[in-house]
Design a protein around this motif. Structure first.
Motif, PDB file in Angstrom:
ATOM      1  N   ILE A 144       0.872  -1.182   0.000  1.00  0.00           N
ATOM      2  CA  ILE A 144       0.000   0.000   0.000  1.00  0.00           C
ATOM      3  C   ILE A 144       0.908   1.231   0.000  1.00  0.00           C
ATOM      4  CG2 ILE A 144      -1.713   1.300   1.357  1.00  0.00           C
ATOM      5  CD1 ILE A 144      -2.726  -1.424   2.416  1.00  0.00           C
ATOM      6  N   VAL A 145       0.604   2.174  -0.886  1.00  0.00           N
ATOM      7  CA  VAL A 145       1.417   3.402  -0.974  1.00  0.00           C
ATOM      8  C   VAL A 145       0.493   4.603  -0.818  1.00  0.00           C
ATOM      9  CG1 VAL A 145       2.867   4.805  -2.490  1.00  0.00           C
ATOM     10  CG2 VAL A 145       3.125   2.313  -2.491  1.00  0.00           C
ATOM     11  N   SER A 146       0.843   5.510   0.098  1.00  0.00           N
ATOM     12  CA  SER A 146       0.067   6.741   0.254  1.00  0.00           C
ATOM     13  C   SER A 146       0.959   7.946  -0.047  1.00  0.00           C
ATOM     14  CB  SER A 146      -0.481   6.822   1.683  1.00  0.00           C
ATOM     15  OG  SER A 146      -1.343   7.928   1.793  1.00  0.00           O
ATOM     16  N   MET A 147       0.323   9.093  -0.260  1.00  0.00           N
ATOM     17  CA  MET A 147       1.064  10.301  -0.637  1.00  0.00           C
ATOM     18  C   MET A 147       1.085  11.312   0.501  1.00  0.00           C
ATOM     19  SD  MET A 147       2.108   9.741  -3.637  1.00  0.00           S
ATOM     20  CE  MET A 147       2.926  11.332  -3.540  1.00  0.00           C
ATOM     21  N   THR A 148       2.278  11.826   0.782  1.00  0.00           N
ATOM     22  CA  THR A 148       2.368  12.867   1.797  1.00  0.00           C
ATOM     23  C   THR A 148       3.268  14.002   1.309  1.00  0.00           C
ATOM     24  OG1 THR A 148       2.700  13.272   4.161  1.00  0.00           O
ATOM     25  CG2 THR A 148       4.280  11.778   3.080  1.00  0.00           C
ATOM     26  N   TYR A 149       3.424  15.006   2.181  1.00  0.00           N
ATOM     27  CA  TYR A 149       4.221  16.182   1.824  1.00  0.00           C
ATOM     28  C   TYR A 149       5.021  16.619   3.055  1.00  0.00           C
ATOM     29  CZ  TYR A 149       5.345  20.941   0.354  1.00  0.00           C
ATOM     30  OH  TYR A 149       5.999  22.104   0.049  1.00  0.00           O
ATOM     31  N   LEU A 150       6.151  17.250   2.800  1.00  0.00           N
ATOM     32  CA  LEU A 150       7.074  17.710   3.844  1.00  0.00           C
ATOM     33  C   LEU A 150       6.383  18.530   4.943  1.00  0.00           C
ATOM     34  CD1 LEU A 150      10.118  17.728   4.535  1.00  0.00           C
ATOM     35  CD2 LEU A 150      10.360  19.739   3.059  1.00  0.00           C
ATOM     36  N   ALA A 167       0.764  14.654   9.161  1.00  0.00           N
ATOM     37  CA  ALA A 167       1.500  14.065  10.297  1.00  0.00           C
ATOM     38  C   ALA A 167       0.727  12.844  10.791  1.00  0.00           C
ATOM     39  CB  ALA A 167       1.665  15.101  11.399  1.00  0.00           C
ATOM     40  N   SER A 168      -0.599  12.961  10.850  1.00  0.00           N
ATOM     41  CA  SER A 168      -1.450  11.849  11.268  1.00  0.00           C
ATOM     42  C   SER A 168      -1.388  10.710  10.245  1.00  0.00           C
ATOM     43  CB  SER A 168      -2.881  12.385  11.445  1.00  0.00           C
ATOM     44  OG  SER A 168      -3.822  11.369  11.355  1.00  0.00           O
ATOM     45  N   LEU A 169      -1.407  11.067   8.977  1.00  0.00           N
ATOM     46  CA  LEU A 169      -1.307  10.048   7.911  1.00  0.00           C
ATOM     47  C   LEU A 169       0.027   9.293   8.028  1.00  0.00           C
ATOM     48  CD1 LEU A 169      -2.549   9.091   5.016  1.00  0.00           C
ATOM     49  CD2 LEU A 169      -0.812  10.613   4.091  1.00  0.00           C
ATOM     50  N   GLU A 170       1.104  10.042   8.252  1.00  0.00           N
ATOM     51  CA  GLU A 170       2.433   9.418   8.324  1.00  0.00           C
ATOM     52  C   GLU A 170       2.529   8.481   9.537  1.00  0.00           C
ATOM     53  OE1 GLU A 170       5.418  12.555   7.891  1.00  0.00           O
ATOM     54  OE2 GLU A 170       4.425  13.239   6.054  1.00  0.00           O
ATOM     55  N   ALA A 189       4.810   5.472   2.572  1.00  0.00           N
ATOM     56  CA  ALA A 189       4.383   6.755   2.017  1.00  0.00           C
ATOM     57  C   ALA A 189       5.471   7.279   1.094  1.00  0.00           C
ATOM     58  CB  ALA A 189       4.131   7.750   3.142  1.00  0.00           C
ATOM     59  N   ILE A 190       5.029   8.042   0.097  1.00  0.00           N
ATOM     60  CA  ILE A 190       5.962   8.817  -0.725  1.00  0.00           C
ATOM     61  C   ILE A 190       5.716  10.276  -0.367  1.00  0.00           C
ATOM     62  CG2 ILE A 190       6.516   9.598  -3.065  1.00  0.00           C
ATOM     63  CD1 ILE A 190       5.677   6.825  -4.080  1.00  0.00           C
ATOM     64  N   SER A 191       6.773  10.970   0.024  1.00  0.00           N
ATOM     65  CA  SER A 191       6.667  12.398   0.295  1.00  0.00           C
ATOM     66  C   SER A 191       7.177  13.132  -0.942  1.00  0.00           C
ATOM     67  CB  SER A 191       7.501  12.757   1.534  1.00  0.00           C
ATOM     68  OG  SER A 191       7.295  14.109   1.875  1.00  0.00           O
ATOM     69  N   ALA A 192       6.231  13.635  -1.728  1.00  0.00           N
ATOM     70  CA  ALA A 192       6.584  14.231  -3.020  1.00  0.00           C
ATOM     71  C   ALA A 192       6.872  15.721  -2.882  1.00  0.00           C
ATOM     72  CB  ALA A 192       5.442  14.025  -4.011  1.00  0.00           C
ATOM     73  N   GLY A 193       7.785  16.208  -3.716  1.00  0.00           N
ATOM     74  CA  GLY A 193       7.970  17.650  -3.829  1.00  0.00           C
ATOM     75  C   GLY A 193       6.749  18.248  -4.511  1.00  0.00           C
ATOM     76  N   SER A 252      13.665  15.713  -5.091  1.00  0.00           N
ATOM     77  CA  SER A 252      14.966  16.255  -5.525  1.00  0.00           C
ATOM     78  C   SER A 252      15.903  16.500  -4.334  1.00  0.00           C
ATOM     79  CB  SER A 252      14.802  17.566  -6.306  1.00  0.00           C
ATOM     80  OG  SER A 252      14.003  17.380  -7.433  1.00  0.00           O
ATOM     81  N   GLY A 253      15.612  15.863  -3.207  1.00  0.00           N
ATOM     82  CA  GLY A 253      16.487  15.998  -2.035  1.00  0.00           C
ATOM     83  C   GLY A 253      16.198  17.229  -1.183  1.00  0.00           C
ATOM     84  N   TYR A 254      15.136  17.960  -1.485  1.00  0.00           N
ATOM     85  CA  TYR A 254      14.854  19.230  -0.785  1.00  0.00           C
ATOM     86  C   TYR A 254      14.753  19.040   0.729  1.00  0.00           C
ATOM     87  CZ  TYR A 254      12.703  23.740   0.233  1.00  0.00           C
ATOM     88  OH  TYR A 254      12.434  24.990   0.740  1.00  0.00           O
ATOM     89  N   HIS A 255      14.232  17.888   1.164  1.00  0.00           N
ATOM     90  CA  HIS A 255      13.989  17.693   2.609  1.00  0.00           C
ATOM     91  C   HIS A 255      15.252  17.660   3.448  1.00  0.00           C
ATOM     92  CE1 HIS A 255      14.970  13.632   1.336  1.00  0.00           C
ATOM     93  NE2 HIS A 255      15.190  13.346   2.602  1.00  0.00           N
TER      94      HIS A 255
END
Ligand code: NDP
Ligand code: N5H
Length: 258
Positions: A144-150, A167-170, A189-193, A252-255
Motif C-alpha cells: 500500500i502506498v500513500s502520498m504525503t508532503y514535507l 503528520a497523522s497520515l504518516e 508513504a511517498i513524500s513528493a515535492g 529532488s532531495g529538498y527535505h
C-alpha cells in the motif's frame, strides 16, 4: 526504466485529471504491465477517469468504481465489487486529500473544528479505512502506498491543517505497517515535492515555491509525476520487499536542507 508487474492488479485512488499524481502512478504501473482498477470520488469525475484510462494501450480492460472515502458504505461496496470482479489485488495507491481552501492560508490557529475533522477524515482516516478493506483482497501479500508532503514533518507556510493531517497520515502508515506486516502487506508513504495539480491550483505563490526548489534542492529541479510513479512501482514490486513503514522522499532531495 520499468519493472515487470505483469499478472498483478493494483487499485489507484485519486485520479482527478491528467495532472494528478495518481495518474502518474497509473501510467508507471501500466508501463510495468499491471492491471489497473480506478476509484473516483464523485460522478463528475467518472467520465474523466474513464477517458484518461482509455488513452492507455489496453486501458479499456481497466475497471472503475465510485468510492467517496468519507462513506464507510462506499468503501465496503467498492472493495466488495473489486473482490467480485478481480478476486485478488496486489497493491493500492492512496492519493487522496482535502481541506477547505480558506483554511490553507493565514494562521493555522484559525482552523475550525469542522475543517480540522474534514481534513483528517478525508486525508488521513481514509487510509486506515481503505487499508482494512483492501487487506481481505491481498491474499498473496501486498503493498500500500500513500502520498504525503514535507509539511507533515515541519511547518510550511499555508499548509496548515493539511500539515497536521499529513503528520497523522504518516503515523498511520507506521501503525498500519505494524498491523499488516504479519499478513505480508507492506505500507509506505511517498513524500513528493510540489507538483502542479488540481489540488495545488489556486495556491498563492506556487511559482515561487517551485522556483525555490529549482534554485536550492540538491538536484536543482522540480519533482515530476513520472518520478513519483516510478517510485511507487518500486514500492509495489518485490525489489522493495524489505521496506515497510517508510516515508520515502521523492523531492529532488529538498527535505535534507535546513
Ligand atoms: P489531485 O487534485 O489531482 O488529486 C486529489 C484527489 O483527492 C482527487 O482525485 C480527489 O477526487 C480526491 N478526493 C478528495 N476528496 C475525496 C473523497 N471524499 N473521496 C475520494 N477521493 C477524494 O491532486 P494531487 O495529485 O496533487 O494529490 C494526490 C495526493 O498527493 C494528495 O494526498 C496530496 O496531498 C499529495 N501530495 C501532493 C503534492 C503536490 O504538490 N501536488 C505534494 C505532496 C503530496 P475527485 O477528483 O474525484 O474529487
Ligand atoms: C505549502 C503548500 C501550499 C499551500 C497548501 C496547499 C494544500 C493542498 C492540499 C489540499 C489537498 C488541497 C485542497 O484540498 C484544495 C481544495 O480546497 C479545493 N480544490 C478542489 O476541491 C479540487 C477541485 C479537488 C480535485 O481537490 C481535492 N483535493 O479534492 C503545499 C504545496 C507546495 C504542495 C501541495 C499542493 C501539497 C499537497 O498535499 O497537495
Amino acid at each position: 526504466m520499468t519493472l515487470s508487474l505483469a499478472g498483478k492488479t493494483y487499485v489507484v485512488m485519486g485520479v482527478a485529471n491528467k495532472r494528478s499524481i495518481a495518474w502518474g502512478i497509473a501510467r508507471s504501473l501500466h508501463q510495468s504491465g499491471a492491471r489497473l482498477v480506478f476509484t473516483y470520488a464523485g460522478e463528475r469525475f467518472e467520465k474523466g477517469v474513464k477517458d484518461l484510462a482509455g488513452t492507455l494501450e489496453g486501458g479499456e480492460e481497466s475497471l472503475f468504481f465510485p468510492c467517496d472515502v468519507t462513506s464507510d458504505e462506499d468503501i465496503d461496496k467498492c472493495f466488495s465489487s473489486i473482490k467480485e470482479e478481480v478476486g485478488v489485488i496486489h497493491g493500492l495507491a492512496h492519493c487522496i486529500a482535502f481541506a477547505n481552501k480558506e483554511e490553507l492560508a493565514g494562521d493555522y490557529m484559525n482552523t475550525t473544528r469542522d475543517g480540522f475533522l474534514l481534513a483528517h477524515n478525508i486525508s488521513s482516516y481514509s487510509l486506515t479505512a481503505v487499508a482494512k478493506a483492501a487487506k481481505d483482497l491481498m491474499t498473496e501479500g501486498g503493498s500500500i502506498v500513500s502520498m504525503t508532503y514535507l509539511g507533515g514533518e515541519r511547518v510550511m507556510q499555508n499548509y496548515n491543517v493539511m500539515g497536521v493531517a499529513k503528520a497523522s497520515l504518516e503515523a498511520s502508515v507506521k501503525y498500519l505497517a505494524s498491523d499488516l506486516g504479519k499478513h505480508g502487506i507492506r505500507v509506505n508513504a511517498i513524500s513528493a515535492g510540489p507538483i502542479r495539480t488540481l489540488s495545488a491550483k489556486g495556491v498563492g505563490d506556487f511559482n515561487s515555491i517551485l522556483k525555490e526548489i529549482e534554485e536550492r534542492a540538491p538536484l536543482r529541479r522540480n519533482t515530476t509525476q513520472e518520478e513519483v510513479g516510478d517510485t511507487a512501482v518500486f514500492l509495489f514490486s518485490d525489489l522493495s520487499r524489505g521496506i515497510t513503514g517508510e516515508n520515502l522522499h521523492v523531492d529532488s532531495g529538498y527535505h535534507i536542507l535546513g
